[in-house]
Structure formats: structure tokens, C-alpha cells
Design a protein around this motif. Structure first.
Motif, PDB file in Angstrom:
ATOM      1  N   GLY A  75       0.828  -1.212   0.000  1.00 11.18           N
ATOM      2  CA  GLY A  75       0.000   0.000   0.000  1.00 11.18           C
ATOM      3  C   GLY A  75       0.856   1.253   0.000  1.00 11.18           C
ATOM      4  O   GLY A  75       0.574   2.218  -0.727  1.00 11.18           O
ATOM      5  N   CYS A  76       1.915   1.248   0.792  1.00 13.19           N
ATOM      6  CA  CYS A  76       2.843   2.378   0.818  1.00 13.19           C
ATOM      7  C   CYS A  76       3.502   2.541  -0.545  1.00 13.19           C
ATOM      8  O   CYS A  76       3.648   3.664  -1.047  1.00 13.19           O
ATOM      9  N   ARG A  78       2.265   1.714  -3.437  1.00 11.31           N
ATOM     10  CA  ARG A  78       1.256   2.285  -4.353  1.00 11.31           C
ATOM     11  C   ARG A  78       1.125   3.799  -4.141  1.00 11.31           C
ATOM     12  O   ARG A  78       0.972   4.564  -5.101  1.00 11.31           O
ATOM     13  N   ASP A  79       1.180   4.231  -2.873  1.00 16.12           N
ATOM     14  CA  ASP A  79       1.130   5.668  -2.589  1.00 16.12           C
ATOM     15  C   ASP A  79       2.373   6.374  -3.127  1.00 16.12           C
ATOM     16  O   ASP A  79       2.297   7.505  -3.614  1.00 16.12           O
ATOM     17  N   LEU A  80       3.525   5.715  -3.022  1.00 17.32           N
ATOM     18  CA  LEU A  80       4.751   6.275  -3.603  1.00 17.32           C
ATOM     19  C   LEU A  80       4.623   6.412  -5.117  1.00 17.32           C
ATOM     20  O   LEU A  80       5.007   7.439  -5.688  1.00 17.32           O
ATOM     21  N   ARG A  82       1.918   6.789  -6.854  1.00 16.10           N
ATOM     22  CA  ARG A  82       1.024   7.919  -7.131  1.00 16.10           C
ATOM     23  C   ARG A  82       1.772   9.248  -6.986  1.00 16.10           C
ATOM     24  O   ARG A  82       1.686  10.132  -7.844  1.00 16.10           O
ATOM     25  N   ALA A  83       2.559   9.390  -5.913  1.00 17.19           N
ATOM     26  CA  ALA A  83       3.307  10.631  -5.681  1.00 17.19           C
ATOM     27  C   ALA A  83       4.344  10.854  -6.782  1.00 17.19           C
ATOM     28  O   ALA A  83       4.533  11.986  -7.252  1.00 17.19           O
ATOM     29  N   GLU A  86       2.580  11.970  -9.949  1.00 23.03           N
ATOM     30  CA  GLU A  86       2.195  13.378  -9.862  1.00 23.03           C
ATOM     31  C   GLU A  86       3.403  14.287 -10.063  1.00 23.03           C
ATOM     32  O   GLU A  86       3.307  15.322 -10.727  1.00 23.03           O
ATOM     33  N   ILE A 110       8.971   3.911   4.374  1.00 25.51           N
ATOM     34  CA  ILE A 110       9.251   4.324   2.998  1.00 25.51           C
ATOM     35  C   ILE A 110      10.437   3.535   2.442  1.00 25.51           C
ATOM     36  O   ILE A 110      10.403   3.033   1.313  1.00 25.51           O
ATOM     37  N   VAL A 141       3.807  10.578   2.205  1.00 25.80           N
ATOM     38  CA  VAL A 141       3.292   9.328   1.663  1.00 25.80           C
ATOM     39  C   VAL A 141       2.936   8.423   2.832  1.00 25.80           C
ATOM     40  O   VAL A 141       3.798   8.114   3.654  1.00 25.80           O
ATOM     41  N   ASP A 142       1.673   8.029   2.898  1.00 30.01           N
ATOM     42  CA  ASP A 142       1.220   7.123   3.956  1.00 30.01           C
ATOM     43  C   ASP A 142       1.570   7.679   5.340  1.00 30.01           C
ATOM     44  O   ASP A 142       1.958   6.936   6.233  1.00 30.01           O
TER      45      ASP A 142
END
Length: 154
Positions: A75-76, A78-80, A82-83, A86, A110, A141-142
């Protein structure tokens, strides 16, 4: 159903909670010798912590919602991703540009995501390299702080 069945309502509730009912083909239920229409009945499940359950007329689905360390790391990651995506957009990179990712963080979460999900992150972000040590863009992130920097690879 209180108005419809009066004093028998409590008996219906107890029988229903004990599972003493029959689901009829037309969607209604028979409980304690009475017929209740589908809009008069609400079926729910009590589950242990970390589990969720839902049902339809013919199916019961039980999900284990416990988050393992492996799932938390993914999950972390996936958030990375996304960041990073962006930041790619903000930096004006083309969608096909290959990049190198640089990051700096004190967060073990991280670091673990970059290490354990390296292949996923490079694939999803078109990165040739991920390197620790520097970063210029502050990102959360997260719930963890990380500095990211992207370079276009030639």
C-alpha cells in the motif's frame, strides 16, 4: 414490523438472531410461523475483528480485512507510485520518458517500500533506477515524509 405483529415482534427478533428462519423463493422470510417481506428483514453478520461479511440471497462473502506487514508495504509502494506520477506530471515529463528516482527519508516504512517493491515501482513509473540519498520535493506518503527528485534518463 412492531405495528404488524405487536407483542410477537420480540419473538420474531429472537428467532431471527438465532438463525431460526427460512428464506423463501420470492425473497420473503418465514420466522416463528410468520411471513415477513424482504423489506421487513435486515440480515447482518457479527464477525471477529479483522473480518467483514455481506450476503445476497444465495451467497455469503467473508473478507479478511487484517492488514499484514506485506500488504501495508505494498500500500505504501502504491502511494509512492502515485506521488512519483504526480511529480512526473508536475515536472513536465512525457508519458514515455524513462526516469531515475532519487529519495531521501528517515522513514523505515518508505525505505522498506522502495526496497521490497522496487520492481513494481520501477515498472509503474518507467524508472530505470531508484537511489537513496537526495531529494528536493517534500512529499507525504502514507503519513511519512520523503523528499523525491526525478531525473530524465537519456
Amino acid at each position: 414490523v412492531g405495528r404488524k405483529f405487536g407483542k410477537k415482534t420480540q419473538e420474531l427478533i429472537v428467532a431471527g438472531k438465532e438463525g431460526n428462519y427460512t428464506s423463501l423463493k420470492d425473497g420473503a422470510y418465514e420466522i416463528a410461523g410468520e411471513r415477513l417481506e424482504s423489506d421487513e428483514v435486515e440480515i447482518g453478520f457479527l464477525t471477529q475483528e479483522g473480518m467483514e461479511a455481506e450476503s445476497s440471497r444465495d451467497t455469503i462473502v467473508i473478507l479478511d480485512t487484517h492488514i499484514t506487514d506485506e500488504l501495508a508495504t505494498q500500500g505504501c509502494a502504491r502511494d509512492l507510485i502515485r506521488a512519483i506520477q504526480e511529480l512526473r506530471k508536475k515536472s513536465g515529463f512525457e508519458i514515455t520518458d524513462r526516469i531515475s528516482i532519487h529519495y531521501k527519508t528517515t522513514s523505515e516504512k518508505i525505505k522498506k517500500a522502495f526496497t521490497h517493491c522496487h520492481d513494481l515501482i520501477t515498472k509503474e513509473t518507467l524508472a530505470n533506477h531508484i537511489k537513496s540519498g537526495k531529494g528536493s520535493e517534500d512529499v507525504v506518503v502514507d503519513g511519512e515524509n520523503v523528499k523525491l527528485e526525478l531525473e530524465k534518463d537519456l
